[in-house]
Design a protein around this motif. Sequence first.
Motif, short mmCIF file in Angstrom:
data_model
loop_
_atom_site.label_atom_id
_atom_site.label_comp_id
_atom_site.label_asym_id
_atom_site.label_seq_id
_atom_site.Cartn_x
_atom_site.Cartn_y
_atom_site.Cartn_z
N GLU A 299 0.85 -1.19 0.00
CA GLU A 299 0.00 0.00 0.00
C GLU A 299 0.89 1.24 0.00
O GLU A 299 1.97 1.25 0.60
CB GLU A 299 -0.93 0.00 1.20
N ALA A 300 0.46 2.28 -0.68
CA ALA A 300 1.27 3.48 -0.89
C ALA A 300 1.81 4.07 0.41
O ALA A 300 2.96 4.52 0.46
CB ALA A 300 0.46 4.54 -1.64
N ALA A 301 1.03 4.06 1.47
CA ALA A 301 1.46 4.66 2.74
C ALA A 301 2.65 3.93 3.35
O ALA A 301 3.36 4.50 4.19
CB ALA A 301 0.30 4.69 3.73
N SER A 302 2.90 2.71 2.92
CA SER A 302 4.00 1.91 3.48
C SER A 302 5.25 1.90 2.61
O SER A 302 6.19 1.16 2.88
CB SER A 302 3.53 0.46 3.67
N PHE A 303 5.28 2.72 1.56
CA PHE A 303 6.41 2.72 0.62
C PHE A 303 7.07 4.08 0.60
O PHE A 303 6.41 5.11 0.62
CB PHE A 303 5.92 2.36 -0.78
N ASP A 304 8.41 4.11 0.55
CA ASP A 304 9.12 5.38 0.44
C ASP A 304 10.43 5.19 -0.32
O ASP A 304 10.78 4.08 -0.73
CB ASP A 304 9.36 6.01 1.81
N THR A 305 11.16 6.26 -0.48
CA THR A 305 12.38 6.24 -1.30
C THR A 305 13.42 5.26 -0.79
O THR A 305 14.20 4.74 -1.58
CB THR A 305 13.02 7.64 -1.40
N SER A 306 13.46 4.99 0.50
CA SER A 306 14.45 4.05 1.02
C SER A 306 14.23 2.64 0.49
O SER A 306 15.14 1.81 0.54
CB SER A 306 14.44 4.04 2.56
N SER A 307 13.05 2.37 -0.06
CA SER A 307 12.73 1.03 -0.58
C SER A 307 13.03 0.86 -2.07
O SER A 307 13.06 -0.26 -2.55
CB SER A 307 11.25 0.73 -0.33
N VAL A 308 13.25 1.93 -2.79
CA VAL A 308 13.39 1.86 -4.24
C VAL A 308 14.51 0.91 -4.66
O VAL A 308 14.32 0.10 -5.58
CB VAL A 308 13.60 3.27 -4.85
N ASP A 309 15.64 0.98 -4.03
CA ASP A 309 16.78 0.15 -4.45
C ASP A 309 16.58 -1.34 -4.17
O ASP A 309 17.37 -2.16 -4.64
CB ASP A 309 18.06 0.64 -3.79
N SER A 310 15.54 -1.70 -3.46
CA SER A 310 15.27 -3.10 -3.15
C SER A 310 14.56 -3.83 -4.29
O SER A 310 14.38 -5.04 -4.23
CB SER A 310 14.39 -3.21 -1.90
N TYR A 311 14.18 -3.09 -5.35
CA TYR A 311 13.39 -3.66 -6.43
C TYR A 311 14.02 -3.35 -7.78
O TYR A 311 14.62 -2.31 -7.98
CB TYR A 311 11.96 -3.11 -6.39
N GLU A 312 13.78 -4.28 -8.74
CA GLU A 312 14.24 -4.08 -10.12
C GLU A 312 13.19 -3.40 -10.97
O GLU A 312 13.50 -2.85 -12.03
CB GLU A 312 14.62 -5.42 -10.76
N GLY A 313 11.92 -3.46 -10.56
CA GLY A 313 10.85 -2.87 -11.34
C GLY A 313 9.65 -2.53 -10.48
O GLY A 313 9.57 -2.96 -9.32
N PHE A 314 8.73 -1.76 -11.07
CA PHE A 314 7.59 -1.26 -10.31
C PHE A 314 6.31 -1.23 -11.14
O PHE A 314 6.35 -0.99 -12.35
CB PHE A 314 7.84 0.18 -9.83
N ALA A 315 5.20 -1.42 -10.43
CA ALA A 315 3.87 -1.15 -10.96
C ALA A 315 3.20 -0.25 -9.92
O ALA A 315 3.06 -0.64 -8.76
CB ALA A 315 3.08 -2.44 -11.15
N PHE A 316 2.87 0.96 -10.32
CA PHE A 316 2.23 1.92 -9.42
C PHE A 316 0.77 2.08 -9.83
O PHE A 316 0.48 2.33 -11.00
CB PHE A 316 2.92 3.29 -9.50
N GLY A 317 -0.13 1.98 -8.85
CA GLY A 317 -1.55 2.09 -9.13
C GLY A 317 -2.24 3.12 -8.26
O GLY A 317 -2.05 3.13 -7.05
N CYS A 318 -3.04 3.97 -8.91
CA CYS A 318 -3.81 4.98 -8.19
C CYS A 318 -5.03 5.34 -9.02
O CYS A 318 -4.91 5.58 -10.22
CB CYS A 318 -2.96 6.22 -7.94
N PRO A 319 -6.21 5.38 -8.39
CA PRO A 319 -7.40 5.79 -9.14
C PRO A 319 -7.43 7.30 -9.36
O PRO A 319 -6.70 8.04 -8.72
CB PRO A 319 -8.54 5.37 -8.20
N ALA A 320 -8.31 7.70 -10.26
CA ALA A 320 -8.56 9.13 -10.45
C ALA A 320 -9.32 9.64 -9.24
O ALA A 320 -10.26 9.02 -8.78
CB ALA A 320 -9.38 9.36 -11.71
N MET A 321 -8.91 10.79 -8.76
CA MET A 321 -9.56 11.40 -7.61
C MET A 321 -9.93 12.84 -7.96
O MET A 321 -9.31 13.45 -8.82
CB MET A 321 -8.61 11.41 -6.40
N GLY A 322 -10.90 13.37 -7.25
CA GLY A 322 -11.25 14.78 -7.39
C GLY A 322 -11.37 15.23 -8.82
O GLY A 322 -12.12 14.68 -9.60
#
Length: 142
Positions: A37-60
């Motif tokens: 979940e987004a609230a549990s992820f930050d820049t210190s975690s980026v180097d732990s992964y080779e790739g990413f899928a980011f998901g967020c709905p349209a808001m407002g």
Amino acid sequence: MSKIAVVYWSGTGNTEAMANAIAERLQEKSCEVEVIEAASFDTSSVDSYEGFAFGCPAMGAEELESDEFEPMFEAVEDNLSDKPTVIFGSYEWNDGEWMEDWQERCKEHGINLAADGLKIYGDPSDDLDKCHKLADKLASKF
């Protein structure tokens, strides 16, 4: 085995369902996957992964969720130039312009997009094949 983070925010469960479908398909493609979940992820975690899928709905007014997802994404977006990445989310009004804006933002920040962003209107149950295809495109980068 490539390690991929599927990081998402979901208000109604639609984007969460997309995240889970993407994660399942990536696992089928022999990737090690963590769904976060987004609230549990930050820049210190980026180097732990080779790739990413980011998901967020349209808001407002066709924008990313502002309390948890936007601050997290803003903090990591300049660290993704060498990491294959995909973006996805659901929407329930207008035409899904937030995805085009988000994709353009990713390009401006030099994010290594493995595919065009995926937007699904409402409940994704009938469109999970689109999530699988997005995951296939990400997995093909490893």
